[in-house]
Design a protein around this motif. Structure first.
Motif, PDB file in Angstrom:
ATOM      1  N   ASP A   1     -27.133 -22.122   8.804  1.00 18.10           N
ATOM      2  CA  ASP A   1     -26.900 -21.390  10.057  1.00 18.10           C
ATOM      3  C   ASP A   1     -26.316 -22.339  11.109  1.00 18.10           C
ATOM      4  O   ASP A   1     -26.369 -23.565  10.951  1.00 18.10           O
ATOM      5  N   PHE A   2     -25.876 -21.761  12.218  1.00 20.52           N
ATOM      6  CA  PHE A   2     -25.396 -22.553  13.354  1.00 20.52           C
ATOM      7  C   PHE A   2     -26.198 -22.191  14.611  1.00 20.52           C
ATOM      8  O   PHE A   2     -26.428 -21.006  14.861  1.00 20.52           O
ATOM      9  N   ILE A   3     -26.593 -23.210  15.348  1.00 16.10           N
ATOM     10  CA  ILE A   3     -27.155 -22.967  16.684  1.00 16.10           C
ATOM     11  C   ILE A   3     -26.226 -23.652  17.678  1.00 16.10           C
ATOM     12  O   ILE A   3     -25.923 -24.848  17.528  1.00 16.10           O
TER      13      ILE A   3
ATOM     14  N   VAL B   1     -27.849 -20.662  22.431  1.00 17.76           N
ATOM     15  CA  VAL B   1     -29.042 -21.047  23.204  1.00 17.76           C
ATOM     16  C   VAL B   1     -28.626 -21.517  24.595  1.00 17.76           C
ATOM     17  O   VAL B   1     -27.788 -22.418  24.727  1.00 17.76           O
ATOM     18  N   ALA B   2     -29.227 -20.902  25.611  1.00 16.97           N
ATOM     19  CA  ALA B   2     -28.953 -21.317  26.998  1.00 16.97           C
ATOM     20  C   ALA B   2     -30.252 -21.225  27.793  1.00 16.97           C
ATOM     21  O   ALA B   2     -31.256 -20.693  27.311  1.00 16.97           O
ATOM     22  N   GLU B   3     -30.223 -21.754  29.005  1.00 17.44           N
ATOM     23  CA  GLU B   3     -31.397 -21.655  29.888  1.00 17.44           C
ATOM     24  C   GLU B   3     -31.047 -20.784  31.091  1.00 17.44           C
ATOM     25  O   GLU B   3     -29.892 -20.762  31.529  1.00 17.44           O
TER      26      GLU B   3
ATOM     27  N   TYR C   1     -30.419 -16.604  22.727  1.00 18.29           N
ATOM     28  CA  TYR C   1     -31.795 -17.080  22.944  1.00 18.29           C
ATOM     29  C   TYR C   1     -31.789 -17.690  24.347  1.00 18.29           C
ATOM     30  O   TYR C   1     -31.084 -18.674  24.591  1.00 18.29           O
ATOM     31  N   LEU C   2     -32.521 -17.092  25.260  1.00 15.18           N
ATOM     32  CA  LEU C   2     -32.493 -17.579  26.649  1.00 15.18           C
ATOM     33  C   LEU C   2     -33.843 -18.175  27.043  1.00 15.18           C
ATOM     34  O   LEU C   2     -34.869 -17.494  27.017  1.00 15.18           O
TER      35      LEU C   2
ATOM     36  N   ILE D   1     -30.233  -9.882  25.771  1.00 12.26           N
ATOM     37  CA  ILE D   1     -30.859 -11.137  25.347  1.00 12.26           C
ATOM     38  C   ILE D   1     -31.691 -10.844  24.097  1.00 12.26           C
ATOM     39  O   ILE D   1     -32.609 -10.028  24.135  1.00 12.26           O
ATOM     40  N   GLY D   2     -31.369 -11.525  23.004  1.00  7.28           N
ATOM     41  CA  GLY D   2     -32.082 -11.270  21.746  1.00  7.28           C
ATOM     42  C   GLY D   2     -33.511 -11.760  21.802  1.00  7.28           C
ATOM     43  O   GLY D   2     -34.459 -11.068  21.417  1.00  7.28           O
TER      44      GLY D   2
END
Ligand SMILES: Cc1ncc(COP(=O)(O)O)c(C=O)c1O
Length: 422
Positions: A151-153, A200-202, A229-230, A256-257
């Motif tokens: 997979d990739f993140i 992925v972020a904040e 993914y937040l 947002i998942g």
């Protein structure tokens, strides 16, 4: 090692010393140098009272007790010391004891865990949630549970260490996009095309206080079929009309998942959570090791967090007070010429530049003048942008803020102008 101030913890982790119990010799030489000792003397500074806006420390400088205006703790809404929150913890300790005494799937699930889980899911407008004993563990467990080798993140380059460690544990390939840069994110998505990919972020970035470009991320997420993914560690209960966070702020909660948060910041407690759709939550319960191989959150903390969510969402008074204080601090800092970067949240960096010596000497002077503001050094932030970081709280009074602003002007702003190290 010609100049010890050119080195940091980032330089000594990997070593080939055959004795795994012996720290590397160059680390020992560095850490014992007086200048490095001075820098580290500010770490682990003991507080003698709650991390409230007014606190007391046992000074690492001279061993004296000192009252402090505290602008360094994450107690953004003052909930850690809210009387209703404390009462809830006390009652739960009396009723359930201190420990859940078991992992959630075995014997550790109490009725209050179920109640808090439902409240978190509702706060985040998701079907279900998982609550973890630690915020760090929440990110590690969630990413490790759903991502795999192959997979990739794709992470924002400023992602928190807990996210990175979760990525490493998952075995997925990790790519990084330039901070909040949608062109760079798209380039990374192109590289991952055809693979299972997670972005992925904040919500609010913890060292800079800027918020993510969620609308831009959503657009690319949809175009490339890569869910989001937040991490809302610093935005949950702070942003959005009902405190739902950055997702609610932009009206994009449903895009947002997985919505992650921690209870160690605005909630005033400890522990992490994720909120998502029911089928994924059920799956993650089987595979998030930091959830199913770790004791469920302590009962007093769990009950306290139920009360925190209740208090923070029954009206917006705490949030409004925090935002009014944030505006006041920012306006005054900007008026005195402080470099506060691109902050648009309650996290306000006070960037002083490349000098570690200035950073630590200012820290000492701030402390001696009654302002508790801890230094943030490289590698936590870039070496050219060492800083202090103000965490605004609803608890600040105008008098506290005025005193703190005067001290900041005297020590930091005037210090930087004259290139003086106190
Ligand atoms: C963005 C972010 N995510 C996760 C965490 C981990 O949370 P905790 O400190 O509650 O373990 C932090 C903590 O500082 C954080 O800033």
């Amino acid at each position: 090692m010609s100049d010890v101030t050119n080195y940091s913890l980032a330089d000594f982790h990997y070593n080939n010393n055959p004795d795994v119990l012996a720290p590397p010799a160059d680390f020992e030489a560095w850490i014992n140098h007086p200048k490095v000792q001075q820098a580290f003397s500010f770490t682990g500074q003991q507080l003698l009272k709650a991390p409230a806006a007014q606190t007391e420390i046992l000074s690492n400088i001279d061993g004296k007790r000192r009252p402090m205006i505290n602008m360094t703790s994450y107690n953004y809404l003052g909930l850690s010391t809210h009387p209703e929150v404390i009462q809830a913890a006390q009652e739960a300790a009396a009723k359930y004891g201190m420990s859940s005494s078991g992992a959630p799937l075995v014997s550790g699930t109490l009725d209050i865990h179920v109640q808090l889980t439902k409240m978190i899911a509702k706060l985040k407008q998701k079907e279900d949630a998982l609550i973890f004993s630690s915020g760090y563990g929440g990110n590690v467990g969630a990413l490790q549970a759903i991502m795999r080798k192959g997979d990739f993140i794709i992470f924002d380059e400023k992602s928190h260490k807990s996210l990175i460690d979760g990525g490493v544990l998952s075995g997925a390939k990790m790519l990084f996009f330039d901070h909040n840069n949608m062109q760079s994110l798209e380039q990374m998505l192109e590289k991952a095309k055809g693979k299972r990919t997670l972005i992925v972020a904040e919500g609010v970035y913890s060292m800079d206080g800027d918020i993510c470009d969620l609308p831009g991320i959503v657009k690319l997420s949809e175009a490339y079929n890569a869910p989001i993914y937040l991490d809302e560690a610093h935005s949950s209960l702070m942003f959005g009309e009902h405190g739902g966070g950055i997702g609610e702020h932009f009206g994009l909660e449903d895009k947002i998942g997985i919505n992650y948060g921690t209870m160690s910041k605005s909630f005033g407690g400890v522990g992490g959570f994720i909120a998502t759709k029911a089928s994924l939550a059920r799956y993650m319960k089987g595979y998030a090791s930091s959830w199913n191989f770790s004791c469920a959150p302590s009962p007093p903390v769990t009950a306290a967090m139920i009360k925190s969510v209740e208090v923070a969402t029954r009206d917006s008074s705490l949030r409004n007070a925090m935002w009014a204080n944030t505006r006041y601090m920012k306006e005054n800092l900007q008026a005195m010429g402080a470099d506060i970067g691109d902050s648009n949240s309650q996290v306000i960096p006070l960037i002083i530049g490349p000098s570690g010596e200035k950073l630590f000497s200012y820290t000492a002077e701030l402390q001696l003048r009654g302002l508790f503001l801890q230094p943030i050094d490289y590698p936590a932030v870039p070496a050219h942008a060492r800083r202090f970081r103000i965490s605004v709280s609803s608890q600040f009074t105008k008098a506290m803020m005025d005193t703190a602003l005067n001290v900041i002007e005297d020590v930091i702003i005037k210090g930087l102008k004259t290139s003086r190290t106190p």
